[in-house]
Enzyme design. Structure first.
Site, PDB file in Angstrom:
ATOM      1  N   LYS A 214       0.968  -1.392   0.112  1.00  0.00           N
ATOM      2  CA  LYS A 214       0.454   0.003   0.115  1.00  0.00           C
ATOM      3  C   LYS A 214       0.948   1.194   0.179  1.00  0.00           C
ATOM      4  O   LYS A 214       0.290   2.547  -0.466  1.00  0.00           O
ATOM      5  CB  LYS A 214      -0.783   0.097   1.710  1.00  0.00           C
ATOM      6  N   GLU A 220      10.432  -5.053   4.822  1.00  0.00           N
ATOM      7  CA  GLU A 220      10.454  -5.617   4.397  1.00  0.00           C
ATOM      8  C   GLU A 220      10.370  -6.290   2.577  1.00  0.00           C
ATOM      9  O   GLU A 220      11.222  -6.989   2.018  1.00  0.00           O
ATOM     10  CB  GLU A 220       9.252  -6.786   4.887  1.00  0.00           C
ATOM     11  N   GLY A 276      -5.084  -1.998   5.517  1.00  0.00           N
ATOM     12  CA  GLY A 276      -4.450  -3.156   4.282  1.00  0.00           C
ATOM     13  C   GLY A 276      -4.835  -4.305   5.124  1.00  0.00           C
ATOM     14  O   GLY A 276      -4.806  -5.486   4.072  1.00  0.00           O
ATOM     15  N   ARG A 277      -5.128  -4.510   6.044  1.00  0.00           N
ATOM     16  CA  ARG A 277      -5.999  -6.139   6.680  1.00  0.00           C
ATOM     17  C   ARG A 277      -7.499  -5.928   5.761  1.00  0.00           C
ATOM     18  O   ARG A 277      -8.027  -7.099   6.302  1.00  0.00           O
ATOM     19  CB  ARG A 277      -5.797  -5.444   7.646  1.00  0.00           C
ATOM     20  N   GLU A 362      -5.020  -7.321  14.248  1.00  0.00           N
ATOM     21  CA  GLU A 362      -4.126  -5.934  13.941  1.00  0.00           C
ATOM     22  C   GLU A 362      -5.550  -4.532  14.348  1.00  0.00           C
ATOM     23  O   GLU A 362      -5.409  -3.217  14.882  1.00  0.00           O
ATOM     24  CB  GLU A 362      -3.857  -5.754  12.786  1.00  0.00           C
ATOM     25  N   HIS A 393      -5.386 -33.714  17.513  1.00  0.00           N
ATOM     26  CA  HIS A 393      -4.056 -34.103  18.377  1.00  0.00           C
ATOM     27  C   HIS A 393      -3.897 -33.388  18.368  1.00  0.00           C
ATOM     28  O   HIS A 393      -1.953 -33.722  18.574  1.00  0.00           O
ATOM     29  CB  HIS A 393      -3.484 -34.806  16.724  1.00  0.00           C
TER      30      HIS A 393
HETATM   31  O1  F6P Z   1       2.374  -4.360   9.849  1.00  0.00           O
HETATM   32  C1  F6P Z   1       1.650  -2.843   9.382  1.00  0.00           C
HETATM   33  C2  F6P Z   1       1.068  -2.851   8.373  1.00  0.00           C
HETATM   34  O2  F6P Z   1       1.444  -1.196   8.321  1.00  0.00           O
HETATM   35  C3  F6P Z   1      -0.279  -3.664   8.341  1.00  0.00           C
HETATM   36  O3  F6P Z   1      -1.293  -2.269   8.517  1.00  0.00           O
HETATM   37  C4  F6P Z   1       0.005  -3.509   6.448  1.00  0.00           C
HETATM   38  O4  F6P Z   1      -0.772  -3.999   5.887  1.00  0.00           O
HETATM   39  C5  F6P Z   1       1.601  -3.890   6.265  1.00  0.00           C
HETATM   40  O5  F6P Z   1       1.843  -3.311   7.258  1.00  0.00           O
HETATM   41  C6  F6P Z   1       2.123  -4.021   5.010  1.00  0.00           C
HETATM   42  O6  F6P Z   1       1.955  -2.247   4.829  1.00  0.00           O
HETATM   43  P1  F6P Z   1       2.187  -2.232   3.522  1.00  0.00           P
HETATM   44  O7  F6P Z   1       1.151  -2.676   2.087  1.00  0.00           O
HETATM   45  O8  F6P Z   1       2.224  -0.310   2.847  1.00  0.00           O
HETATM   46  O9  F6P Z   1       3.581  -2.194   2.691  1.00  0.00           O
END
Ligand code: F6P
Length: 549
Positions: A214, A220, A276-277, A362, A393
């Protein structure tokens, strides 16, 4: 301050409806589900709801008709109806970020009108869906060619959180409907192992990367995207023009996408009013659409829409997400069950609990109300789970005989996608049996009657009286998946409305990100780190381990 927070002056835990529920919970405490069912032979049929293609049996909760009446009164007192209207109406219900939360617009029909800041957002939603469909058609049909002229066989989604969990879950959940000759991989973790293992057996010239973010700034995702570009260029002789054939982006940040080197033609947009979620049905679902095709994707959206319409229109006591949300509040706040186990008896839903963890925790893991005052009560419970029968199990022992209360959501389908011998009968028998065992248990007398020696009796007793919901659907179709996700989305919203919190922000993830940024250069520096003594010691120990090679 938003229009929503204007009336928020006191925690819900100080409301008359809350007090009434607390008193009622004390009255119910001695009652066992065995007695409740024995006194009311119709209960199992009555405390169930069949709506929008989902059958919810909530009779095995520790509730009476009075509980439901009081919970609906709590929802009324919390202004749930006005909040639903505000969300659907495009108000800035994400108070702390000053944004609308209009995921419902992502699945609105083409002719709907949903306005944000005076502009109808629905045409733009359908424009992106149409572009996604055209792109999916080219990739799936082999018209989209890679740098060496070969069609795409491998699709790697790079994203994290909401830009990963929904696509991963949906790709797995709808595998039955997916193109089996295409390979789908998902890279999320900043741990290089994730990227290396996902790409090690792929031919670069047949691989398409979807960089899903987003913000297009997430550490990451950007780290993995840069590694992917290096990997591709190394394999294709370093010609940077290859990037355009092997990378597309899904983002709200066109500038950052262009700066990465992805042409805006190859970018699929969404908007700041999609959390995002809550984004798996936006362009973030591009990998899902590539897997299952545009028609199945649209069928999934129709499932979301069916629950949206039901949520908006149905009276609270016949409203699936409202009931699920209110029962969650009851178990969490009045019966002391701080966790919910989500237990899908459908192997294709194996990533559904992980998806729900972000959606629920979240969203509702908040300590203050939307107006910044303390929540004043417990908020979001811990969600976790595994598909049945594997969980049986493993951790079900604790659910049946442990000392903690755990609410359970069982999810099952009447029709199997892979009919084979007796498998589905066994699967369904198990899910039904688990709810029965949790509710009714096994008394000491029943154990003795089986000839159990007295010393072993306590070990073999099941107290029962453990709450569960059972969700039963026809079969796992794209539409059914959309319904299930929307059901949980709106039940999370219902709970947030009760607790008075903002379910659409996520400030709790920020501090760790900031501190990590500070620590990165410190790992390879030589001067003394200036944190607390534990953090300093860990940084020094990492330096020493690395120095040893
Ligand atoms: O973990 C925080 C967060 O902002 C989430 O809400 C979101 O889904 C995720 O990081 C990834 O964010 P982006 O889509 O901006 O990379």
């Amino acid at each position: 301050m938003s229009d929503l927070s204007a009336n928020e002056t006191a925690s819900v835990s100080r409301s008359p409806a809350w007090d009434a529920l607390a008193a009622h919970a004390r009255e119910l405490e001695p009652l066992h589900l065995r007695a409740i069912f024995a006194a009311d032979p119709e209960r199992g049929e009555r405390l169930a709801l069949d709506a929008a293609g989902i059958y919810l049996d909530y009779s095995k909760n520790r509730i009476t008709d009075e509980t439901l009446r009081l919970l609906v009164a709590l929802a009324d007192e919390a202004g749930l109806r006005a909040r639903i209207d505000a969300m659907f109406g495009g108000d800035k219900v994400n108070v702390s970020e000053g944004r609308a939360a209009l995921h419902v617009a992502l699945r609105a029909p083409r002719d709907a009108v949903i306005e944000v800041d005076g502009g109808n957002v629905v045409p733009a939603v359908h424009d992106v869906l149409d572009r996604m469909a055209a792109f999916a058609g080219r990739v799936r049909g082999g018209a989209w060619r890679g740098h060496t002229g070969k069609p795409i066989r491998n699709i790697v989604n790079i994203g994290i959180g909401g830009s990963d969990l929904g696509p991963v879950m949906a790709c797995e959940a709808l595998r039955h409907y997916s193109r089996r000759d295409l390979v789908f991989r998902f890279v999320s973790n900043v741990d290089a192992t994730d990227f290396v293992e996902a790409t090690r057996d792929l031919a670069a010239d047949e691989t398409l990367f979807i960089v899903s973010s987003k913000t297009f700034t997430t550490q990451e995702t950007m780290t993995n995207a840069h590694s992917a570009r290096d990997w591709l260029l190394a394999a294709l002789g370093g010609d940077v023009s290859a990037v355009a054939k092997h990378f597309v982006a899904v983002s709200t940040n066109a500038e950052a996408v262009a700066a990465f080197g992805i042409a805006t033609d190859n970018m699929f947009g969404f908007w700041d009013w999609v959390g995002g979620r809550y984004s798996m049905d936006s362009a973030i679902g591009l990998s899902t659409m590539l897997a299952i095709g545009p028609e199945h994707f649209r069928a999934m959206l129709s499932g979301f829409r069916a629950i949206d319409e039901h949520f908006r229109a149905a009276p609270f006591d016949r409203n699936l997400p409202v009931l699920m949300g209110l029962l969650g509040v009851w178990n969490n706040n009045f019966l002391g069950a701080p966790t919910v186990a989500v237990l899908p008896y459908e192997q294709y839903l194996k990533r559904f609990p992980a998806y729900l963890q972000q959606l629920t925790m979240e969203s509702n893991g908040k300590h203050v109300r939307a107006d910044g005052t303390p929540a004043g009560c417990e908020t979001g419970p811990v969600y976790w789970g595994e598909p049945g029968t594997n969980g049986q199990h493993s951790f079900y022992q604790l659910i049946h005989q442990g000392t903690r209360r755990i609410a359970c959501d069982f999810i099952a389908f009447g029709q199997p996608l892979n009919p084979l011998g007796v498998h589905h009968d066994l699967l369904l028998a198990n899910v039904i049996a688990q709810g029965e065992a949790l509710a009714f248990g096994k008394t000491a007398d029943e154990v003795r009657a089986e000839g159990t020696p007295e010393w072993l009796v306590p070990h073999r007793v099941f107290d029962g009286n453990r709450a569960s919901n059972t969700l039963l659907l026809d079969r796992l179709t794209p539409a059914a998946l959309g319904k299930l996700v929307a059901l949980y989305e709106h039940s999370v919203f219902t709970q947030a409305a009760i607790w008075g919190i903002d379910p659409f922000d996520q400030w709790g993830v920020e501090l760790g990100k900031q501190l990590a940024k500070r620590i990165v250069p410190e790992l390879s520096a030589s001067d003394a780190p200036a944190h607390d003594s534990s953090t300093n010691a860990l940084i020094r120990r990492v330096r020493a381990l690395r120095a040893r090679g």
